[in-house]
Write an enzyme that holds these catalytic residues in place. Structure first.
Site, mmCIF file in Angstrom:
data_model
loop_
_atom_site.group_PDB
_atom_site.id
_atom_site.type_symbol
_atom_site.label_atom_id
_atom_site.label_comp_id
_atom_site.label_asym_id
_atom_site.label_seq_id
_atom_site.Cartn_x
_atom_site.Cartn_y
_atom_site.Cartn_z
ATOM 1 N N THR A 30 -1.011 84.463 32.512
ATOM 2 C CA THR A 30 -1.072 84.718 33.953
ATOM 3 C C THR A 30 -1.520 86.138 34.271
ATOM 4 O O THR A 30 -1.476 87.032 33.430
ATOM 5 C CB THR A 30 0.291 84.456 34.617
ATOM 6 O OG1 THR A 30 1.255 85.372 34.093
ATOM 7 C CG2 THR A 30 0.753 83.028 34.374
ATOM 8 N N ASP A 31 -1.915 86.321 35.525
ATOM 9 C CA ASP A 31 -2.271 87.655 36.009
ATOM 10 C C ASP A 31 -1.085 88.244 36.769
ATOM 11 O O ASP A 31 0.005 87.681 36.771
ATOM 12 C CB ASP A 31 -3.539 87.610 36.867
ATOM 13 C CG ASP A 31 -3.392 86.732 38.107
ATOM 14 O OD1 ASP A 31 -2.242 86.413 38.513
ATOM 15 O OD2 ASP A 31 -4.427 86.357 38.681
ATOM 16 N N LEU A 32 -1.296 89.340 37.427
ATOM 17 C CA LEU A 32 -0.236 90.042 38.150
ATOM 18 C C LEU A 32 0.457 89.154 39.188
ATOM 19 O O LEU A 32 1.654 89.278 39.422
ATOM 20 C CB LEU A 32 -0.823 91.291 38.824
ATOM 21 C CG LEU A 32 0.145 92.199 39.547
ATOM 22 C CD1 LEU A 32 1.171 92.784 38.580
ATOM 23 C CD2 LEU A 32 -0.615 93.330 40.232
#
Length: 159
Positions: A30-32
């Site tokens: 996942t990203d931020l």
């Protein structure tokens, strides 16, 4: 062709010519914002294609080790429909769409509980160690043709 092993990770399984490969979304995917980073869908699809070949009886590693070559992605069209998030259980479904002398087109979808997340059309070409296109072994073409027919694609169109 189940692809299941007793002591190793699942390789997915075929049903009616469609290979179904499970993936769980981990934090590292996942990203931020907690959504799967766009490039990671490609990683999920690559794993599914590799295991699809393995379950179908195509020994990519043996082919490479024998100095024969490997598959390389030569074209890719992808569409992102819905985001996947941390801890989602996804399934990558892979279908052989067409077979050429040196390449094959594989349609892949990623679904979550039956809901489309992403879809793609991937062209993979067999290349020799010199990087030049190479005819696929006849037995591999037969495997792809059989899978294409079972997946409901009719007769392979030779593209």
């Amino acid at each position: 062709m189940t692809g299941e092993t007793t002591n190793g990770p699942t390789s997915g399984a075929f049903a009616n010519g469609v290979h179904r490969f499970p993936v769980r979304v981990y934090f590292e995917d996942t990203d931020l914002s907690g959504v799967v980073y766009h490039a990671n869908y490609l990683r999920f699809m690559e794993r599914a294609r590799s295991d699809m070949l393995r379950v179908a009886g195509i020994d990519q590693r043996g082919f490479w080790d024998a100095g024969e070559g490997a598959y390389a992605v030569t074209d890719l069209h992808i569409r992102y429909v819905r985001p996947a998030r941390l801890d989602d259980v996804l399934h990558v479904e892979s279908r052989v769409k067409s077979i050429g002398a040196a390449s094959c087109k594989i349609a892949q979808v990623i679904v979550r509980s039956g809901e489309l997340v992403t879809d793609a059309l991937v062209t993979a070409a067999l290349v020799g160690r010199d990087g030049r296109p190479k005819r696929q072994p006849p037995e591999w073409r037969r495997v792809f043709e059989d899978l294409a027919v079972k997946a409901g694609n009719g007769e392979p169109d030779g593209n």
